[in-house]
Design a protein around this motif. Structure first.
Motif, mmCIF file in Angstrom:
data_model
loop_
_atom_site.group_PDB
_atom_site.id
_atom_site.type_symbol
_atom_site.label_atom_id
_atom_site.label_comp_id
_atom_site.label_asym_id
_atom_site.label_seq_id
_atom_site.Cartn_x
_atom_site.Cartn_y
_atom_site.Cartn_z
ATOM 1 N N ASP A 208 -28.811 -17.587 -30.443
ATOM 2 C CA ASP A 208 -30.252 -17.312 -30.471
ATOM 3 C C ASP A 208 -30.551 -15.906 -29.953
ATOM 4 O OD1 ASP A 208 -29.605 -17.644 -27.850
ATOM 5 O OD2 ASP A 208 -31.161 -19.130 -27.393
ATOM 6 N N MET A 209 -29.524 -15.043 -29.958
ATOM 7 C CA MET A 209 -29.695 -13.672 -29.480
ATOM 8 C C MET A 209 -30.160 -12.775 -30.622
ATOM 9 S SD MET A 209 -26.352 -13.332 -27.011
ATOM 10 C CE MET A 209 -26.820 -11.675 -26.499
ATOM 11 N N VAL A 210 -30.682 -11.631 -30.250
ATOM 12 C CA VAL A 210 -31.282 -10.702 -31.209
ATOM 13 C C VAL A 210 -30.245 -9.683 -31.661
ATOM 14 C CG1 VAL A 210 -33.044 -8.919 -31.519
ATOM 15 C CG2 VAL A 210 -33.567 -10.979 -30.197
ATOM 16 N N ASP A 211 -30.092 -9.561 -32.986
ATOM 17 C CA ASP A 211 -29.292 -8.474 -33.562
ATOM 18 C C ASP A 211 -30.199 -7.253 -33.610
ATOM 19 O OD1 ASP A 211 -27.932 -6.653 -35.108
ATOM 20 O OD2 ASP A 211 -27.296 -8.090 -36.626
ATOM 21 N N ILE A 212 -29.947 -6.257 -32.766
ATOM 22 C CA ILE A 212 -30.904 -5.156 -32.618
ATOM 23 C C ILE A 212 -30.993 -4.296 -33.872
ATOM 24 C CG2 ILE A 212 -30.540 -5.064 -30.132
ATOM 25 C CD1 ILE A 212 -28.940 -2.492 -30.592
ATOM 26 N N GLU A 213 -30.009 -4.378 -34.766
ATOM 27 C CA GLU A 213 -30.079 -3.607 -36.008
ATOM 28 C C GLU A 213 -30.842 -4.355 -37.094
ATOM 29 O OE1 GLU A 213 -26.516 -1.806 -37.466
ATOM 30 O OE2 GLU A 213 -25.675 -1.588 -35.464
ATOM 31 N N ALA A 214 -30.585 -5.644 -37.239
ATOM 32 C CA ALA A 214 -31.206 -6.396 -38.322
ATOM 33 C C ALA A 214 -32.547 -6.985 -37.929
ATOM 34 C CB ALA A 214 -30.278 -7.526 -38.771
ATOM 35 N N ASP A 215 -32.693 -7.386 -36.654
ATOM 36 C CA ASP A 215 -33.899 -8.105 -36.263
ATOM 37 C C ASP A 215 -35.033 -7.177 -35.862
ATOM 38 O OD1 ASP A 215 -32.538 -10.332 -36.742
ATOM 39 O OD2 ASP A 215 -32.378 -11.040 -34.687
ATOM 40 N N ASP A 216 -34.721 -6.171 -35.056
ATOM 41 C CA ASP A 216 -35.794 -5.332 -34.531
ATOM 42 C C ASP A 216 -35.180 -4.049 -34.034
ATOM 43 O OD1 ASP A 216 -37.932 -4.152 -33.309
ATOM 44 O OD2 ASP A 216 -38.674 -5.987 -32.390
ATOM 45 N N ASP A 217 -35.565 -2.917 -34.645
ATOM 46 C CA ASP A 217 -34.971 -1.639 -34.266
ATOM 47 C C ASP A 217 -35.217 -1.301 -32.802
ATOM 48 O OD1 ASP A 217 -34.036 -1.295 -36.785
ATOM 49 O OD2 ASP A 217 -35.759 -0.144 -37.480
ATOM 50 N N GLY A 218 -36.273 -1.843 -32.224
ATOM 51 C CA GLY A 218 -36.567 -1.522 -30.834
ATOM 52 C C GLY A 218 -36.301 -2.663 -29.884
ATOM 53 N N ALA A 219 -35.429 -3.597 -30.278
ATOM 54 C CA ALA A 219 -35.145 -4.749 -29.429
ATOM 55 C C ALA A 219 -34.586 -4.308 -28.090
ATOM 56 C CB ALA A 219 -34.157 -5.688 -30.118
ATOM 57 N N LEU A 220 -34.967 -5.043 -27.062
ATOM 58 C CA LEU A 220 -34.604 -4.665 -25.701
ATOM 59 C C LEU A 220 -33.454 -5.491 -25.156
ATOM 60 C CD1 LEU A 220 -38.215 -4.497 -24.318
ATOM 61 C CD2 LEU A 220 -36.874 -2.664 -25.300
ATOM 62 N N ASP A 221 -33.172 -6.623 -25.778
ATOM 63 C CA ASP A 221 -32.180 -7.540 -25.238
ATOM 64 C C ASP A 221 -31.496 -8.234 -26.409
ATOM 65 O OD1 ASP A 221 -30.673 -9.344 -23.856
ATOM 66 O OD2 ASP A 221 -32.241 -9.861 -22.436
ATOM 67 N N GLY A 222 -30.218 -7.947 -26.624
ATOM 68 C CA GLY A 222 -29.524 -8.562 -27.740
ATOM 69 C C GLY A 222 -28.107 -8.057 -27.842
ATOM 70 N N PHE A 223 -27.616 -7.919 -29.092
ATOM 71 C CA PHE A 223 -26.246 -7.457 -29.290
ATOM 72 C C PHE A 223 -26.215 -6.453 -30.434
ATOM 73 C CE2 PHE A 223 -26.695 -11.096 -32.133
ATOM 74 C CZ PHE A 223 -26.160 -10.621 -33.317
ATOM 75 N N GLN A 224 -25.147 -5.666 -30.459
ATOM 76 C CA GLN A 224 -24.904 -4.717 -31.535
ATOM 77 C C GLN A 224 -23.438 -4.804 -31.923
ATOM 78 O OE1 GLN A 224 -25.464 -0.591 -30.531
ATOM 79 N NE2 GLN A 224 -25.568 0.064 -32.671
ATOM 80 N N VAL A 225 -23.169 -4.856 -33.231
ATOM 81 C CA VAL A 225 -21.805 -5.000 -33.729
ATOM 82 C C VAL A 225 -21.334 -3.657 -34.267
ATOM 83 C CG1 VAL A 225 -20.277 -6.248 -35.283
ATOM 84 C CG2 VAL A 225 -22.283 -7.396 -34.333
ATOM 85 N N LEU A 226 -20.163 -3.212 -33.807
ATOM 86 C CA LEU A 226 -19.557 -1.976 -34.262
ATOM 87 C C LEU A 226 -18.170 -2.260 -34.818
ATOM 88 C CD1 LEU A 226 -20.447 0.335 -31.226
ATOM 89 C CD2 LEU A 226 -21.741 0.047 -33.331
ATOM 90 N N ALA A 227 -17.738 -1.413 -35.757
ATOM 91 C CA ALA A 227 -16.400 -1.559 -36.311
ATOM 92 C C ALA A 227 -15.374 -1.059 -35.300
ATOM 93 C CB ALA A 227 -16.282 -0.775 -37.617
ATOM 94 N N ASP A 228 -14.231 -1.766 -35.244
ATOM 95 C CA ASP A 228 -13.131 -1.382 -34.362
ATOM 96 C C ASP A 228 -11.835 -1.558 -35.158
ATOM 97 O OD1 ASP A 228 -11.573 -0.704 -32.227
ATOM 98 O OD2 ASP A 228 -11.783 -2.615 -31.176
ATOM 99 N N GLY A 229 -11.533 -0.554 -36.001
ATOM 100 C CA GLY A 229 -10.431 -0.710 -36.931
ATOM 101 C C GLY A 229 -10.790 -1.788 -37.942
ATOM 102 N N GLN A 230 -9.914 -2.774 -38.110
ATOM 103 C CA GLN A 230 -10.227 -3.918 -38.949
ATOM 104 C C GLN A 230 -10.817 -5.064 -38.131
ATOM 105 O OE1 GLN A 230 -10.242 -4.002 -42.251
ATOM 106 N NE2 GLN A 230 -9.699 -1.840 -42.119
ATOM 107 N N GLY A 231 -11.160 -4.786 -36.886
ATOM 108 C CA GLY A 231 -11.819 -5.767 -36.037
ATOM 109 C C GLY A 231 -13.238 -5.339 -35.733
ATOM 110 N N VAL A 232 -13.859 -6.001 -34.777
ATOM 111 C CA VAL A 232 -15.238 -5.688 -34.388
ATOM 112 C C VAL A 232 -15.326 -5.589 -32.874
ATOM 113 C CG1 VAL A 232 -16.280 -6.767 -36.407
ATOM 114 C CG2 VAL A 232 -15.883 -8.136 -34.347
#
Length: 457
Positions: free
Chosen positions: A276-300
């Motif tokens: 039930d957490m906020v994806d700050i990229e997809a849900d709200d560009d100005g979200a204050l509390d949530g998660f962000q997913v970045l690429a890490d090679g072929q992982g995340v």
């Protein structure tokens, strides 16, 4: 022109020896001062717009300077003043009625200066003070999570009880995520993940709109974003009764150049569905509390995002922070991600690769033999429900080119638009896979070689 200030005698400004002339809206006056008037050397006193004295002392030209030369210097300074405004120049050098004392320093013992009439003062300290006031005014909208929560509780809405780790003990609304008093996020807690406004959120939205608040629905459609009375908000996604369904942004539904990697897209979809957490990229560009997913090679690498510094160990805020990381780690594990690891701010994992390649690359040699070019076209592999779906090669595809010279050889890749993707790949298979990843296509890639179309003529 050196402006000498004398201390002897007084200048007879009514004398017939005073010469006056007009220049660019100013009055320039000169008056010779003889030795018998208290001056050691004959000099010329001058005035601009009737100002003979500066800080109680007369204004003079240089000793021995003629009146014509004093007037010429005054004209030159007037021209300079008209070219560039300075708040530190004496007001009498400007045309009457065009400048005024700055109200911030008017009457002060030090630092007095001027500004254009009816305009903002350009003096550095005034500019800085105006910026500080503007920032404070932008924040001082009078809306906080606490005040809005109390308003809703008085309106008869159910407030969720939260444990020390931030999880809900009972079902209800939670007001949080205020951004310097600009807005407040209203969530419905305790009902599990939802894909639309759950619980009393629709009624809460109508209640707040009735009291003059600007109420918007997040891009995910799962929570409300409330702005102060009279605020314009983002200008989008305003709440309307019956129109608050799911509006979740589709993550890279159509392959596009320089898209997010398939593993990032997969992690974002799974985390949005399992937490039930906020994806700050997809849900709200100005979200204050949530998660962000970045690429890490072929992982995340999933970052825990929260406005402000990381909470200190041993505090309730730190317990909520760690509980959120636990939730992210558990969701990735349930989605089949492997090699999980974490530290204080992120969870890293390796994305699961399907047994059958979900992307097909059709590779064909093209061009002249000395160009060493292979054209790549992509297609989504067939599934039990759908047949193979080729992508438009004008939009999704590219070339793998071997560039050779006396120093050696290297493979480089360009996409369908001719944009450089990368170089230095160990073989053509890895170059093709890099092109697929450029478009965000899921890996691994099944490579099918087609008959050559090289031009041998």
């Amino acid at each position: 022109m050196a402006h000498m200030a004398g201390t002897r005698g007084e200048i007879d400004t009514e004398s017939s020896a005073v010469a006056r002339l007009e220049y660019k809206g100013r009055t320039i006056e000169t008056r010779p001062v003889a030795e018998d008037q208290g001056e050691e050397y004959p000099r010329v006193a001058f005035a601009i717009n009737g100002e003979w004295d500066v800080d109680g002392r007369p204004q003079y030209g240089m000793p021995g300077q003629s009146a014509e030369s004093v007037v010429s210097d005054a004209k030159r300074l007037i021209t300079q003043v008209d070219g560039t405004f300075s708040p530190y120049v004496r007001a009498y050098w400007y045309q009457p009625g065009t400048v005024e004392p700055c109200p911030r320093t008017k009457g002060a013992a030090y630092g007095q200066h001027i500004k254009p009439v009816g305009a903002v003062c350009p003096e550095l300290r005034c500019v800085k003070e105006a910026r500080v006031k503007a920032r404070r005014a932008a924040r001082a909208t009078g809306i906080t999570a606490s005040s809005l929560s109390n308003l809703l509780a008085r309106g008869g809405f159910t407030r969720a009880e939260l444990r020390s780790d931030g999880t809900a003990r009972s079902e209800g609304f939670s007001a949080e995520g205020e951004d310097h008093n600009r807005r407040v996020v209203i969530l419905w807690r305790g009902a599990g993940p939802a894909d639309s406004l759950a619980g009393e959120l629709p009624r809460i939205a109508e209640h707040l709109q009735g009291k003059g608040f600007r109420v918007e629905v997040s891009v995910s459609g799962r929570y409300l974003v409330v702005f102060a009375r009279g605020a314009g908000g983002t200008g989008e996604r305003e709440y309307t009764p019956g129109g608050a369904g799911v509006v979740v942004e589709q993550v890279a539904s159509v392959p596009a150049p320089n898209a997010q990697g398939w593993q990032v897209q997969l992690a974002r979809r799974e985390l949005a569905a399992r937490t039930d957490m906020v994806d700050i990229e997809a849900d709200d560009d100005g979200a204050l509390d949530g998660f962000q997913v970045l690429a890490d090679g072929q992982g995340v690498m999933v970052l825990r995002v929260q406005r402000g510094a990381d909470p200190r160990k041993g505090t309730a805020a730190r317990e909520r922070w760690d509980a959120a990381l636990d939730q992210l780690e558990a969701a990735l594990a349930e989605a089949g991600f492997t090699h999980l690891s974490r530290n204080r701010v992120r969870v890293s994992a390796r994305a699961p690769r399907p047994q059958a390649a979900p992307t097909i690359a059709r590779v064909q040699a093209v061009g002249r033999p000395d160009e060493f070019t292979e054209r790549v076209r992509f297609a989504a592999a067939a599934t039990d429900q759908e047949s193979e779906h080729p992508y438009d090669p004008r939009q999704v595809g590219g070339d793998v080119i071997l560039h050779a010279n006396f120093a050696g050889a290297t493979l480089y890749v360009v996409d369908a638009a001719g944009t450089h993707v990368g170089r230095g790949y160990r073989d053509r298979a890895s170059a093709t896979e890099a092109l697929a990843d450029w478009y965000g296509l899921p890996l691994p890639v099944q490579i099918n070689h087609e008959p050559s179309r090289r031009d041998w003529t």
